[in-house]
Design a protein around this motif. Structure first.
Motif, PDB file in Angstrom:
ATOM      1  N   THR A  82     -64.497  -6.221  15.380  1.00  0.00           N
ATOM      2  CA  THR A  82     -63.932  -7.444  14.830  1.00  0.00           C
ATOM      3  C   THR A  82     -62.719  -7.131  13.956  1.00  0.00           C
ATOM      4  OG1 THR A  82     -65.477  -7.369  12.965  1.00  0.00           O
ATOM      5  CG2 THR A  82     -66.128  -8.673  14.892  1.00  0.00           C
ATOM      6  N   SER A  83     -62.455  -5.858  13.749  1.00  0.00           N
ATOM      7  CA  SER A  83     -61.289  -5.395  13.005  1.00  0.00           C
ATOM      8  C   SER A  83     -60.061  -5.479  13.914  1.00  0.00           C
ATOM      9  CB  SER A  83     -61.513  -3.947  12.562  1.00  0.00           C
ATOM     10  OG  SER A  83     -60.322  -3.370  12.097  1.00  0.00           O
ATOM     11  N   THR A  84     -58.896  -5.431  13.326  1.00  0.00           N
ATOM     12  CA  THR A  84     -57.670  -5.440  14.126  1.00  0.00           C
ATOM     13  C   THR A  84     -57.316  -4.054  14.633  1.00  0.00           C
ATOM     14  OG1 THR A  84     -56.329  -5.194  12.129  1.00  0.00           O
ATOM     15  CG2 THR A  84     -56.719  -7.449  12.929  1.00  0.00           C
ATOM     16  N   GLU A  85     -57.960  -3.034  14.109  1.00  0.00           N
ATOM     17  CA  GLU A  85     -57.686  -1.656  14.513  1.00  0.00           C
ATOM     18  C   GLU A  85     -58.655  -1.220  15.608  1.00  0.00           C
ATOM     19  OE1 GLU A  85     -55.124   0.244  13.362  1.00  0.00           O
ATOM     20  OE2 GLU A  85     -54.550  -1.613  12.344  1.00  0.00           O
ATOM     21  N   PRO A  86     -58.150  -0.561  16.659  1.00  0.00           N
ATOM     22  CA  PRO A  86     -59.067  -0.060  17.692  1.00  0.00           C
ATOM     23  C   PRO A  86     -59.912   1.094  17.157  1.00  0.00           C
ATOM     24  CG  PRO A  86     -56.810   0.649  18.144  1.00  0.00           C
ATOM     25  CD  PRO A  86     -56.747  -0.266  16.957  1.00  0.00           C
ATOM     26  N   ILE A  87     -61.108   1.234  17.704  1.00  0.00           N
ATOM     27  CA  ILE A  87     -61.997   2.337  17.333  1.00  0.00           C
ATOM     28  C   ILE A  87     -61.597   3.530  18.187  1.00  0.00           C
ATOM     29  CG2 ILE A  87     -64.379   3.128  17.273  1.00  0.00           C
ATOM     30  CD1 ILE A  87     -65.142   0.188  16.716  1.00  0.00           C
ATOM     31  N   THR A  88     -61.190   4.607  17.532  1.00  0.00           N
ATOM     32  CA  THR A  88     -60.604   5.741  18.236  1.00  0.00           C
ATOM     33  C   THR A  88     -61.546   6.933  18.387  1.00  0.00           C
ATOM     34  OG1 THR A  88     -59.633   6.526  16.170  1.00  0.00           O
ATOM     35  CG2 THR A  88     -58.261   5.086  17.551  1.00  0.00           C
ATOM     36  N   ALA A  89     -62.780   6.806  17.912  1.00  0.00           N
ATOM     37  CA  ALA A  89     -63.795   7.856  18.097  1.00  0.00           C
ATOM     38  C   ALA A  89     -65.147   7.164  18.236  1.00  0.00           C
ATOM     39  CB  ALA A  89     -63.812   8.814  16.913  1.00  0.00           C
ATOM     40  N   TRP A  90     -65.990   7.686  19.112  1.00  0.00           N
ATOM     41  CA  TRP A  90     -67.311   7.090  19.291  1.00  0.00           C
ATOM     42  C   TRP A  90     -68.136   7.294  18.026  1.00  0.00           C
ATOM     43  CZ3 TRP A  90     -68.469   3.673  22.749  1.00  0.00           C
ATOM     44  CH2 TRP A  90     -67.744   3.641  23.941  1.00  0.00           C
ATOM     45  N   PRO A  91     -68.668   6.212  17.441  1.00  0.00           N
ATOM     46  CA  PRO A  91     -69.579   6.373  16.314  1.00  0.00           C
ATOM     47  C   PRO A  91     -70.834   7.122  16.775  1.00  0.00           C
ATOM     48  CG  PRO A  91     -68.825   4.098  16.493  1.00  0.00           C
ATOM     49  CD  PRO A  91     -68.407   4.807  17.741  1.00  0.00           C
ATOM     50  N   GLU A  92     -71.516   7.758  15.847  1.00  0.00           N
ATOM     51  CA  GLU A  92     -72.741   8.464  16.197  1.00  0.00           C
ATOM     52  C   GLU A  92     -73.743   7.481  16.788  1.00  0.00           C
ATOM     53  OE1 GLU A  92     -74.401  11.165  13.315  1.00  0.00           O
ATOM     54  OE2 GLU A  92     -72.426  11.330  12.356  1.00  0.00           O
ATOM     55  N   SER A  93     -74.412   7.911  17.834  1.00  0.00           N
ATOM     56  CA  SER A  93     -75.345   7.021  18.533  1.00  0.00           C
ATOM     57  C   SER A  93     -76.525   6.610  17.651  1.00  0.00           C
ATOM     58  CB  SER A  93     -75.849   7.678  19.814  1.00  0.00           C
ATOM     59  OG  SER A  93     -76.504   8.888  19.542  1.00  0.00           O
ATOM     60  N   ARG A  94     -76.824   7.356  16.603  1.00  0.00           N
ATOM     61  CA  ARG A  94     -77.930   6.983  15.697  1.00  0.00           C
ATOM     62  C   ARG A  94     -77.635   5.694  14.932  1.00  0.00           C
ATOM     63  NH1 ARG A  94     -77.294   9.209  10.181  1.00  0.00           N
ATOM     64  NH2 ARG A  94     -75.273  10.272  10.129  1.00  0.00           N
ATOM     65  N   PHE A  95     -76.379   5.256  14.945  1.00  0.00           N
ATOM     66  CA  PHE A  95     -75.996   4.022  14.276  1.00  0.00           C
ATOM     67  C   PHE A  95     -76.085   2.792  15.187  1.00  0.00           C
ATOM     68  CE2 PHE A  95     -73.446   7.104  11.648  1.00  0.00           C
ATOM     69  CZ  PHE A  95     -74.280   7.030  10.545  1.00  0.00           C
ATOM     70  N   ILE A  96     -76.507   2.978  16.427  1.00  0.00           N
ATOM     71  CA  ILE A  96     -76.672   1.845  17.345  1.00  0.00           C
ATOM     72  C   ILE A  96     -77.939   1.090  16.984  1.00  0.00           C
ATOM     73  CG2 ILE A  96     -77.199   1.191  19.734  1.00  0.00           C
ATOM     74  CD1 ILE A  96     -75.311   3.418  20.623  1.00  0.00           C
ATOM     75  N   GLU A  97     -77.796  -0.216  16.856  1.00  0.00           N
ATOM     76  CA  GLU A  97     -78.929  -1.081  16.520  1.00  0.00           C
ATOM     77  C   GLU A  97     -79.108  -2.094  17.633  1.00  0.00           C
ATOM     78  OE1 GLU A  97     -79.210  -4.284  13.223  1.00  0.00           O
ATOM     79  OE2 GLU A  97     -79.806  -2.348  12.364  1.00  0.00           O
ATOM     80  N   ARG A  98     -80.209  -1.981  18.343  1.00  0.00           N
ATOM     81  CA  ARG A  98     -80.476  -2.878  19.479  1.00  0.00           C
ATOM     82  C   ARG A  98     -81.246  -4.078  19.043  1.00  0.00           C
ATOM     83  NH1 ARG A  98     -80.753  -0.858  25.174  1.00  0.00           N
ATOM     84  NH2 ARG A  98     -81.323  -2.952  25.145  1.00  0.00           N
TER      85      ARG A  98
END
Length: 112
Positions: free
Chosen positions: A96-112
């Motif tokens: 939702t930020s105006t900046e693109p995400i340029t590195a994959w966040p750690e998968s442990r931060f994924i919340e399903r």
């Protein structure tokens, strides 16, 4: 030309495709046979995927995106995995930020 699947992309796919349902199981089985076929032009880490369809069968019929989730860190990011004809085809990160995400966040931060 397709390139090997980076470890952070494989970890993200594994985290998104948890569960014992037939679709998640079939798509997880495709990960070792998946390569990166392209990337997004905006500078984000979204990748086009290609699966060796001779090595693994397609997933059963399902909806697209096949899985989606939010990250707890960064809080403004989400991720979706899409398929085509039962095979992994796109891993998309968005923000939702105006900046693109340029590195994959750690998968442990994924919340399903």
């Amino acid at each position: 030309m397709a390139e090997p699947l980076p470890l952070d992309v494989a970890a993200t796919l594994n985290a998104l495709l948890t569960g014992s349902d037939p679709v998640s199981s079939a798509l997880r089985a495709q990960i070792p046979h998946t390569q990166v076929a392209g990337s997004c032009g905006c500078g984000c880490v979204t990748v086009d995927l290609v699966v060796d369809d001779a090595a693994v069968p397609p997933a059963p019929a399902h909806r697209n995106p096949a899985a989606d989730a939010w990250y707890t860190e960064p809080e403004d990011a989400g991720v979706m995995v899409f398929t085509k004809d039962g095979y992994l085809s796109l891993l998309e990160i968005y923000s939702t930020s105006t900046e693109p995400i340029t590195a994959w966040p750690e998968s442990r931060f994924i919340e399903r």
